[in-house]
Write an enzyme that holds these catalytic residues in place. Structure first.
Site, PDB file in Angstrom:
ATOM      1  N   CYS A   1       0.815  -1.222   0.000  1.00  0.00           N
ATOM      2  CA  CYS A   1       0.000   0.000   0.000  1.00  0.00           C
ATOM      3  C   CYS A   1       0.845   1.267   0.000  1.00  0.00           C
ATOM      4  O   CYS A   1       0.498   2.257  -0.657  1.00  0.00           O
ATOM      5  CB  CYS A   1      -0.945  -0.005   1.192  1.00  0.00           C
ATOM      6  SG  CYS A   1      -0.120  -0.114   2.795  1.00  0.00           S
TER       7      CYS A   1
ATOM      8  N   HIS B   1      -1.949   0.340   7.084  1.00  0.00           N
ATOM      9  CA  HIS B   1      -2.301   0.766   5.731  1.00  0.00           C
ATOM     10  C   HIS B   1      -1.875   2.217   5.522  1.00  0.00           C
ATOM     11  O   HIS B   1      -1.704   2.978   6.483  1.00  0.00           O
ATOM     12  CB  HIS B   1      -3.812   0.623   5.528  1.00  0.00           C
ATOM     13  CG  HIS B   1      -4.245   0.717   4.093  1.00  0.00           C
ATOM     14  ND1 HIS B   1      -3.778  -0.131   3.123  1.00  0.00           N
ATOM     15  CD2 HIS B   1      -5.111   1.573   3.462  1.00  0.00           C
ATOM     16  CE1 HIS B   1      -4.339   0.175   1.964  1.00  0.00           C
ATOM     17  NE2 HIS B   1      -5.145   1.208   2.147  1.00  0.00           N
TER      18      HIS B   1
ATOM     19  N   ASP C   1      -7.779   6.021  -2.272  1.00  0.00           N
ATOM     20  CA  ASP C   1      -6.953   4.867  -1.946  1.00  0.00           C
ATOM     21  C   ASP C   1      -6.598   4.120  -3.223  1.00  0.00           C
ATOM     22  O   ASP C   1      -7.412   3.362  -3.759  1.00  0.00           O
ATOM     23  CB  ASP C   1      -7.693   3.941  -0.983  1.00  0.00           C
ATOM     24  CG  ASP C   1      -6.790   2.859  -0.420  1.00  0.00           C
ATOM     25  OD1 ASP C   1      -5.633   2.753  -0.856  1.00  0.00           O
ATOM     26  OD2 ASP C   1      -7.242   2.111   0.470  1.00  0.00           O
TER      27      ASP C   1
END
Length: 681
Positions: free
Chosen positions: A408, A452, A468
Site C-alpha cells: 500500500c 495501511h 486509496d
C-alpha cells in the site's frame, strides 16, 4: 565459622521461595548474569545456615555493591531512569540475603518482595502476569506466617492456608478501594526510558516499512461501536499524516499537526465508538475521519487527527465520535500549507514528473486528474504483494514503470508524488484499515497486519479528499482484509507461524482466540482502563454524585460495613481453635453440654473421664479410647518434637459422639461425687 544462625531453617526456605517467585517475572528481560548472581547469593546463604561459610565482611559487601552498580550501568547504559532503578533494586534484593542475621532482617527481605512484585507491572499488565503476581503475594504472605512458626511447629501447608485466608479477607476491602478511591496515575504510568514504540507505526516511512509491519500478527488496538459497525471499506483508522518527502521516505510535518484544526464541516450521521489503545510511548491514537472527542486527554490536531496530550505510557481507553462524510478544510489552504503539501525534491524521478505533466495537460480539472490517476492504477498491470522488488534511487519511477509490484505504501507514495508534481496538494495518511469483528464482545480487532497507507488530496470546494489507490489494484484488501488479498501468494504471516490469527480458518482455534481476546479486552477496558474519567462516570451513574466528600463518606461506610462483620467473625468467642486437641475438647464439651455433663472449670481430662464413666457406663470403652489418645497426644510428646497427627484422636472422638445417648442421665455426677481428680488442663 560463625555461631548458630538466628533465622530458622524453615524460615530460610520460605525466604528463598519468596525471592524466586518475586524475581521470576523480571528475569526474562534481564541479562543472564542476574540469575547467576541470585544463585550465588542463595548458595552462600545456605552455606551460612549450615555453618560452613561466614557472613561477608564490610569489604566484600562494598565490593559487591560496586560490582552490581557497574553491572547495571553496563546493562542499561545509565544509572538514572526507571529501568536502571528497578534493576538496581532487584540486585539489592538479592544481596540482602547475605546480610540476614535476625528475623527482623528477614522481614525486610519479605517487605522488599512486595515492592518487587509491584515493579513487574511497570513492564507488563497482562492477565497472566496479574494471576502469577497473586500467587507471588500468596507466597510472600505465607513466608510472613512461616517466619513466625517455630521449628517444632513448622507446617508449610498451614502457612499457605493462613496466607490464603488473609488475602481472601482483604479482597472485599480491596474492591471498595479500587472502585471508590480517587484514581491517580498507577505505578506503571511512569514513562520507562527503555520502552520503544509498540504501535508499529513511525513518524517516517520508506516504501517497504508497512510491508514489514504487515508481517506481524500482534494486536494494534480494539474499537467498540455504540451502534452498528460501519462497513469494512469505511474503517480507515487515521493515525499520522506524512507530508515531507526527501526522495526516499515520507515523514511527518510538525507544522501540519501544530495548532488548532482549520474550519471543517461535519457531515453525515455521527458514529460513536470507544478505542482501547495499548501503551506505545507515542502520542498518536486512532480515529476515523471527522473525529471529535470530549476526553480531556485528547486534542484535535491541525491535520484533523486525535492525539494524546502525553505519550501513551499505559493502555488508554477513550471515546470518540466521527462523521465520515465531513469536509476537511474546504475553504482553502494558506500559502505555507500549500508549499508544504506540494514539496518535492529538486531532482529525482524524472519519468514520474513527466507523467504528471501529461496528466495535467489532459485533465485541467484537479478532481478529474485524481480520477484519471486512480484509473491508471486500476487498468495497468500493478500487483499487490508483500514481496515487492527492491527499488533504487528513483523509487517512484521504478515502481510506476519498471517493477509495478508493491504494497500500500508504494501505491500511496507514488500517487502522492504524481499529484504534487501535477500541482495538486497531497499527503499520505498512515494508519490501519479494516479490522476483524469479535462477535463475543461486539468490538473490532485491529492487528498490525491491518496497517495501511492511503492518500489525501486537496480539491477546491471539497477540502481534503481521501483516495486509496490500493483499492484500485486489490479491492479485496479493503473489502475482506489482507488475508484474502494475499491468498494466492501465501505470504500472510509467513514469518509468524505461531500467530493465532494465521489459523482463523480453523473453527476451534479461531473460537479460542476470540474468546481469549474478549477476556483481555474486558481486562483492558474495565480494570486497566478504570481511570478518573470512567470512575466519575461510575459515581454519576451509581452514586448520583461526584462530590469527593460524599464519595469519601460512602467509602468509609462501605469499608466499615465490610471490616466490622469480618472482625466480629474472626474474634467471635465460639471460634473453633486451631489446635486439634483443643478443638476436640471443645467439640466434645459442647455435645456433652446437652446432657449437663460438660467439663467443670479447671477440671482435667482424667477427672472428667472418671465422672463421665460414672454417668455413662455404657460408653466406658469409647470414653477410655478418647481420653487415652487425648492424654497421649498432649502429654507424651517430648518438648521440641513435632506434634503427632491427630488422626486417631479424631477417630476416637467420632466413635464417642456416635455412642453418646440423646437424653441426660437421671442424676448428674459432679466432681464432688468422685474420690479424686486427674491432671488439670
Amino acid at each position: 565459622m560463625t555461631g548458630h544462625a538466628l533465622i530458622p531453617r524453615n524460615s530460610l526456605v520460605w525466604l528463598l521461595t519468596a525471592q524466586v517467585v518475586a524475581l521470576a517475572p523480571h528475569l526474562p528481560r534481564l541479562p543472564l548474569w542476574v540469575a547467576v548472581l541470585w544463585l550465588g547469593c542463595a548458595l552462600w546463604r545456605v552455606q551460612i545456615q549450615r555453618m560452613r561459610w561466614r557472613y561477608p565482611g564490610l569489604l566484600v559487601r562494598v565490593l559487591a555493591l560496586l560490582l552490581v552498580t557497574g553491572g547495571v550501568f553496563l546493562a542499561q547504559g545509565t544509572l538514572i531512569g526507571l529501568d536502571a532503578a528497578v534493576m538496581l533494586l532487584l540486585m539489592l534484593f538479592m544481596l540482602k540475603l547475605l546480610e540476614m542475621r535476625r528475623p527482623r532482617d528477614a522481614l525486610v527481605v519479605i517487605y522488599l518482595g512486595f515492592f518487587i512484585v509491584a515493579t513487574a507491572f511497570l513492564f507488563d499488565q497482562s492477565i497472566p502476569l496479574a494471576l502469577f503476581q497473586c500467587f507471588s503475594l500468596l507466597v510472600l504472605v505465607a513466608a510472613l506466617v512461616g517466619l513466625q512458626q517455630t521449628p517444632g511447629r513448622n507446617d508449610p501447608a498451614r502457612a499457605m492456608r493462613t496466607g490464603a485466608l488473609l488475602l481472601l479477607q482483604a479482597v472485599p476491602l480491596m474492591v471498595v478501594l479500587f472502585v471508590l478511591f480517587p484514581r491517580m496515575g498507577p505505578l506503571w504510568s511512569v514513562n520507562a526510558p527503555g520502552q520503544q514504540a509498540r504501535t508499529g507505526l513511525a513518524e517516517s516511512m520508506a516504501p517497504g516499512d508497512i510491508a514489514e509491519l504487515a508481517r506481524s500478527g500482534e494486536l494494534a488496538f480494539r474499537a467498540a461501536f455504540d451502534g452498528a459497525v460501519p462497513a469494512q471499506p469505511q474503517l480507515y483508522w487515521r493515525a499520522l499524516t506524512l507530508s515531507r518527502f526527501d526522495g526516499r521516505s515520507w515523514s511527518r510535518s510538525r507544522f501540519n499537526s501544530a495548532g488548532t484544526p482549520p474550519d471543517w464541516e461535519p457531515q453525515g450521521d455521527p458514529v460513536s465508538y470507544r478505542v482501547v489503545a495499548p501503551a506505545s510511548n507515542q502520542p498518536w491514537v486512532f480515529s476515523l475521519r471527522g473525529a471529535s472527542s470530549t476526553d480531556e486527554r485528547l486534542v484535535l490536531t491541525g491535520d484533523y487527527l486525535l492525539q494524546a496530550r502525553r505519550p501513551l505510557a499505559q493502555a488508554m481507553s477513550y471515546g470518540a465520535s466521527s462523521r465520515l462524510d465531513s469536509l476537511l478544510q474546504p475553504g482553502g489552504l494558506d500559502p505555507l500549507q500549500q508549499r508544504i503539501n506540494l514539496q518535492l525534491p529538486e531532482q529525482g524521478d524524472p519519468r514520474s514528473r513527466a507523467f504528471a505533466a501529461q496528466l495535467r495537460q489532459a485533465y485541467p480539472d484537479d478532481a478529474a486528474l485524481v480520477q484519471a490517476l486512480l484509473r491508471h492504477f486500476n487498468r495497468e498491470p500493478f500487483h499487490y504483494t508483500l514481496r515487492p522488488s527492491p527499488l533504487g534511487q528513483h523509487s517512484n519511477d521504478e515502481f510506476l514503470f519498471d517493477s509495478p509490484r508493491g504494497f500500500c505504501v508504494h501505491f500511496a507514495g507514488a500517487m502522492t508524488f504524481v499529484l504534487r508534481a501535477a500541482g495538486i496538494p497531497a499527503r499520505i495518511v498512515a494508519g490501519y484499515q479494516g479490522g476483524e469483528m469479535n462477535p463475543r464482545g461486539n468490538y473490532v480487532l485491529v492487528h498490525q497486519f491491518d496497517a495501511h497507507a492511503w492518500v489525501e488530496a486537496w480539491l477546491p470546494g471539497q477540502g481534503w479528499v481521501s483516495v486509496d489507490p490500493t483499492f484500485q489494484v486489490a479491492p479485496e484488501r479493503i473489502e475482506r482484509g489482507l488475508q484474502e488479498a494475499l491468498a494466492g501468494e501465501g505470504s500472510f504471516l509467513e514469518d509468524s507461524p505461531l500467530a493465532a490469527a494465521r489459523y482463523r480458518n480453523i473453527g476451534w482455534i479461531n473460537d479460542m482466540r476470540l474468546f481469549w481476546d474478549d477476556i483481555n479486552y474486558q481486562w483492558q477496558l474495565r480494570v486497566l482502563g478504570y481511570q478518573s474519567e470512567r470512575q466519575l462516570d461510575f459515581f454519576r451513574r451509581w452514586l448520583g454524585t461526584t462530590d469527593w466528600q460524599r464519595v469519601g463518606l460512602i467509602s468509609l461506610g462501605l469499608s466499615l460495613l465490610i471490616a466490622l462483620p469480618m472482625a466480629l467473625w474472626i474474634l467471635r468467642p465460639d471460634r473453633q481453635p486451631r489446635d486439634p486437641q483443643r478443638r476436640a475438647w471443645v467439640k466434645l464439651n459442647r455435645r456433652l453440654g446437652r446432657l449437663q455433663l460438660q467439663a467443670a472449670t479447671g477440671e482435667g481430662p482424667r477427672a472428667w473421664q472418671q465422672r463421665l464413666e460414672h454417668a455413662l457406663p455404657a460408653q466406658r470403652d469409647e470414653l477410655g479410647a478418647f481420653f487415652d489418645e487425648y492424654v497421649r497426644l498432649g502429654y507424651a510428646t517430648p518438648p521440641g518434637a513435632p506434634t503427632p497427627a491427630a488422626t486417631q484422636l479424631n477417630l476416637a472422638l467420632r466413635a464417642l459422639l456416635q455412642a453418646l445417648p440423646r437424653t441426660r442421665p437421671r442424676r448428674p455426677i459432679t466432681p464432688l461425687d468422685l474420690p479424686g481428680e486427674g491432671p488439670r488442663l
